[in-house]
Design a protein around this motif. Sequence first.
Motif, short mmCIF file in Angstrom:
data_model
loop_
_atom_site.label_atom_id
_atom_site.label_comp_id
_atom_site.label_asym_id
_atom_site.label_seq_id
_atom_site.Cartn_x
_atom_site.Cartn_y
_atom_site.Cartn_z
N LYS A 144 0.86 -1.18 0.00
CA LYS A 144 0.00 0.00 0.00
C LYS A 144 0.89 1.23 0.00
O LYS A 144 1.66 1.44 0.94
CB LYS A 144 -0.92 0.01 1.24
CG LYS A 144 -1.85 1.19 1.28
CD LYS A 144 -2.91 1.11 0.20
CE LYS A 144 -3.68 2.40 0.05
NZ LYS A 144 -4.69 2.31 -1.01
N TYR A 145 0.77 2.00 -1.05
CA TYR A 145 1.57 3.22 -1.16
C TYR A 145 0.65 4.44 -1.07
O TYR A 145 -0.45 4.43 -1.62
CB TYR A 145 2.30 3.28 -2.51
CG TYR A 145 3.17 2.07 -2.81
CD1 TYR A 145 3.78 1.35 -1.78
CD2 TYR A 145 3.39 1.66 -4.13
CE1 TYR A 145 4.57 0.24 -2.07
CE2 TYR A 145 4.17 0.56 -4.43
CZ TYR A 145 4.75 -0.16 -3.38
OH TYR A 145 5.51 -1.25 -3.67
N TYR A 146 1.11 5.45 -0.37
CA TYR A 146 0.37 6.71 -0.30
C TYR A 146 1.24 7.79 -0.91
O TYR A 146 2.46 7.71 -0.87
CB TYR A 146 0.10 7.12 1.15
CG TYR A 146 -0.77 6.16 1.91
CD1 TYR A 146 -2.14 6.13 1.69
CD2 TYR A 146 -0.22 5.30 2.87
CE1 TYR A 146 -2.95 5.26 2.40
CE2 TYR A 146 -1.02 4.43 3.58
CZ TYR A 146 -2.38 4.41 3.35
OH TYR A 146 -3.17 3.56 4.05
N VAL A 202 4.89 7.28 -0.02
CA VAL A 202 5.16 6.58 1.24
C VAL A 202 4.75 5.13 1.08
O VAL A 202 3.62 4.84 0.69
CB VAL A 202 4.37 7.24 2.39
CG1 VAL A 202 4.61 6.49 3.71
CG2 VAL A 202 4.74 8.70 2.51
N HIS A 203 5.65 4.22 1.38
CA HIS A 203 5.34 2.79 1.31
C HIS A 203 4.88 2.34 2.68
O HIS A 203 5.67 1.92 3.51
CB HIS A 203 6.59 1.99 0.87
CG HIS A 203 6.98 2.30 -0.54
ND1 HIS A 203 7.75 1.44 -1.29
CD2 HIS A 203 6.68 3.33 -1.35
CE1 HIS A 203 7.92 1.96 -2.50
NE2 HIS A 203 7.30 3.11 -2.55
N SER A 244 -0.85 -2.86 -4.75
CA SER A 244 -0.51 -4.03 -5.56
C SER A 244 -0.56 -5.26 -4.65
O SER A 244 -0.62 -5.13 -3.42
CB SER A 244 0.88 -3.88 -6.17
OG SER A 244 1.85 -3.83 -5.15
N GLY A 245 -0.56 -6.43 -5.25
CA GLY A 245 -0.67 -7.64 -4.47
C GLY A 245 -2.12 -7.97 -4.16
O GLY A 245 -3.03 -7.27 -4.64
N LEU A 272 6.77 -5.72 12.24
CA LEU A 272 6.87 -4.92 11.00
C LEU A 272 7.84 -3.78 11.21
O LEU A 272 7.95 -3.22 12.32
CB LEU A 272 5.49 -4.34 10.63
CG LEU A 272 4.36 -5.32 10.33
CD1 LEU A 272 3.08 -4.55 10.01
CD2 LEU A 272 4.71 -6.23 9.15
N HIS A 273 8.50 -3.43 10.13
CA HIS A 273 9.36 -2.22 10.15
C HIS A 273 9.33 -1.62 8.77
O HIS A 273 9.60 -2.30 7.78
CB HIS A 273 10.79 -2.59 10.56
CG HIS A 273 11.60 -1.37 10.91
ND1 HIS A 273 12.40 -0.75 10.00
CD2 HIS A 273 11.69 -0.66 12.06
CE1 HIS A 273 12.97 0.31 10.58
NE2 HIS A 273 12.54 0.38 11.84
N ASP A 274 8.95 -0.37 8.69
CA ASP A 274 8.83 0.34 7.40
C ASP A 274 7.99 -0.44 6.39
O ASP A 274 8.34 -0.52 5.20
CB ASP A 274 10.21 0.63 6.80
CG ASP A 274 10.96 1.69 7.60
OD1 ASP A 274 10.28 2.43 8.34
OD2 ASP A 274 12.20 1.75 7.51
N GLY A 275 6.95 -1.03 6.88
CA GLY A 275 6.01 -1.71 5.98
C GLY A 275 6.43 -3.10 5.56
O GLY A 275 5.74 -3.72 4.74
N ARG A 276 7.52 -3.58 6.10
CA ARG A 276 7.97 -4.94 5.74
C ARG A 276 8.04 -5.83 6.98
O ARG A 276 8.17 -5.32 8.10
CB ARG A 276 9.36 -4.88 5.11
CG ARG A 276 9.34 -4.13 3.81
CD ARG A 276 10.71 -4.10 3.21
NE ARG A 276 10.66 -3.34 1.97
CZ ARG A 276 11.60 -3.34 1.06
NH1 ARG A 276 12.68 -4.08 1.25
NH2 ARG A 276 11.49 -2.62 -0.03
#
Lengths: 412, 231
Positions: free
Chosen positions: B14-16, B23-24, B64-65, B219-223
Motif C-alpha cells: 500500500k503506497y500513499y 510513502v510505502h 498491488s498484491g 513490522l518495520h517500514d512496511g515490511r
Amino acid sequence: MKISNMAWRNLWRRKRRTYITVLSIGFGVLLSVTFTGMAYDSYTKMIDTSAVMGLGHVTIEPRGYNDSPSLEKRLSDAAGIREQLLEINGVDSALERIMGQAMFASAGKSIGGAFIAVDPDMESVESNLFIRSIVEGGLFSGQNSQGALVGTRVAKKLNIDIGKKLIYTTTDANGEIISEIARVSGIFKTGVSEVDGSMIILPIDRVRSSLGYEAEDATLVSVVVRDQRRSDEMRDIIMSKLRNPAWEALTWRETQADLASIITLDKSGNIIIQVLIGLLIAAGILNTLLMSVMERTREFGVMMAVGMSPFTLFRLVIIESIWYAILGLCLGVLITIPWYAFMYLHGIDFTGMVGSDYSASGVLIDPVMKIRLYRESAAWILTALFTLTILSGIYPAWRAGRVPPVESLKEI
Amino acid sequence: MEDHAIVRLEDASKYYRQGQMEVHAVDGLSFDIHKGDFTALCGPSGSGKTTVLNLIGGLDVPTSGKVFLEGRDIGLLSRSKISAIRRDRIGFVFQAYNLIPVMTAYENAAFVLSLQGVSDRECRDRVTAILKEVGLEGLENRRPDEMSGGQQQRVAIARAIVTRPAIVLADEPTANVDSANADSLLGLMERLNRESGVTFLFSTHDQRVMDRARRIIRLHDGRIESDEVFN
C-alpha cells in the motif's frame, strides 16, 4: 435498534440546534400559510365582489357578446335558461340582466355611463352589490316601474336626488336611438369611483319594452356559484346542460380579464415569496444536517467499518431529515392554528390607512386583512415543506455515505 | 490456499502519496492467518500495522498484491459486498472504542446483528449472553459516556464477537485503558480465543499483548522484520 430510532436519538445530540431547525420549519409553515391565506382571501373577496357587480362567476350570453358587446345581441329565453341553471347543484343564484351603454341626462347636465337592468323581485343584497351599497332611498319596486338606482357620483354629476327625473338614451334592438325617462328611487355607493360615477340600475321589463325586446329577452344570465374556485367546472357543467351553440358560458376570468390578470400577477409574486421562504428554510436544514454529518465523520467511518452499507448510512441521514420535517410541521401546525383562527375570524383592520373605499381595477377591496386557506393549499404547503426538508437532507446524506471508512476513521 | 487460512496476504503493498513523496506504508507483505490464531502485529508507529488491518478488513485496497479473506480476493469485490463481509465475517475493535454515543451498551453490542437482520429474540439472547461473557451484566442500559474506558472497550469486544466473525481485527485495543483493565481485557480475549475459537489479529506495541500472543509478526517500514510462533 431500528434506523428510525437511531435517527431520532441523533436529533437530540445537539438539542439547541434541533430546536432552532424545528422552529425555522414551523415558522416557515406560519409564513407560508399567512402569505397564501392573505392572497386567497383577497382573491376570493375580489372575485366574489366582482361577481355581484353584474356578471357573476359564470355568465351565459350570446356567442360573441364578450368580444363586441351590443344591445342587438341577446338571449331569447333567458327565463328558461335561468330555470335550468337553478337546478344545477352548486349554483347559488342565476339572474337575468340587460346590460348596455347609455347617455344619462338631467335638466342641466349629461354624462356617458352604463346601465344594468334587473328584476327587483329576484335581486337581493347577496346577489347584487348595488343593492347592498344603497345609502339613500331604495331599490325600485316592480319590473316595469320608472325607478332608477344611481351611483353617488352619477347623482352628483347630474345634480339629481331621490325623486328627481333623469333621461337615459341608448340604441334599441334594431340599432335605433331611443330615450326613456326614469325617476331616482335610490342612490348607492360601492366605493369604486368608476362604478359610482357611471352606473345606473334600471327595472328590466321597462328596459325590455324600451329596447323592443321580447318578454323573456336578456343580454345575459349572471350565475353566482357557491365556490368561485369551481367556476371553470361549473361553466363546463352549464355548457353541457344548455347545449345551444348560439350561447356561450364564460367564467369571470374571461368576462373580467383585467381582474384575472391582476390575480395572476399577484399569484406569481406570491409564488416567488413562497419559493424564497422555502429556500431560506432549506438552507437552514441543509446547514444543520451538513454540520451534523461533518461532526460524525468518524462515527460514520466506524459504522461502515462494522458493516453498515453506504446506502443504510444515506437512509439514516434522510430519516433524520424526515424527523426534522415531522417535528417542524407539527410545531408549524400548532403555532399556526391560533394565528389562523384570529386572522380568519377577525383579521387586521387597515381602514385607518387605506380608507374604506379601497379598490383596484374597478373592484372593491376589503381593508380588513384576513386569511383564508383552502384544504388543497394547506396540503400543498405541508407537502412542499416536507419535501423540501427531505430534499435538503439528500446532499448531506450522500456525503455521509461517500467518505471512505478508512478516511473517516482518521478524523478526530 | 491452505485449508484453514482465514486471511492470506500475497505480496500486498500500500503506497500513499504525501506531497511529492510516495510513502510505502506496506511493502510486499505475505503471510497467512489461520482459524484460532491469536496473533500480534508489532512494530513502531508508522511501521504499517494499522494499514495491514485496514487491508484485511476491506477498509482500504492494496496498491498491488492481493488480500484474501476466507479465499475471496477483497480487491475484486464491490463496495456493497465488502460492506457485507465486514458486517458478517469481520469484527473490529478500535483503540478509541468507537462506540455509537446515542446507543446503550446493549444497543451497541446489538448494532451489527440488527444490520444483519437477526430477529429480535435471537438478538436479545445473543447480546445478553455476550455481555455477560465480557463482564457487563447489569450495565446493559448505560450509554458510552456513563462507562469507564475499560467497560467501553468490553462493549466494543462484545460488538465485535457477537456476530461470530471469522476474525477479530483489534487495533491497539489496550492503548487507551489502564494496566489493570488492559490485563483484564487481554484475559477476556485470550479466553474467547481459547474457549470459543475466536481468531484475533492485534496491532500493538504493548508488551502485555505481545506476551500473550502465540504468534508475533514484527513490522518495520512496511515490511516483515520477523514472524515468530510460540507454543
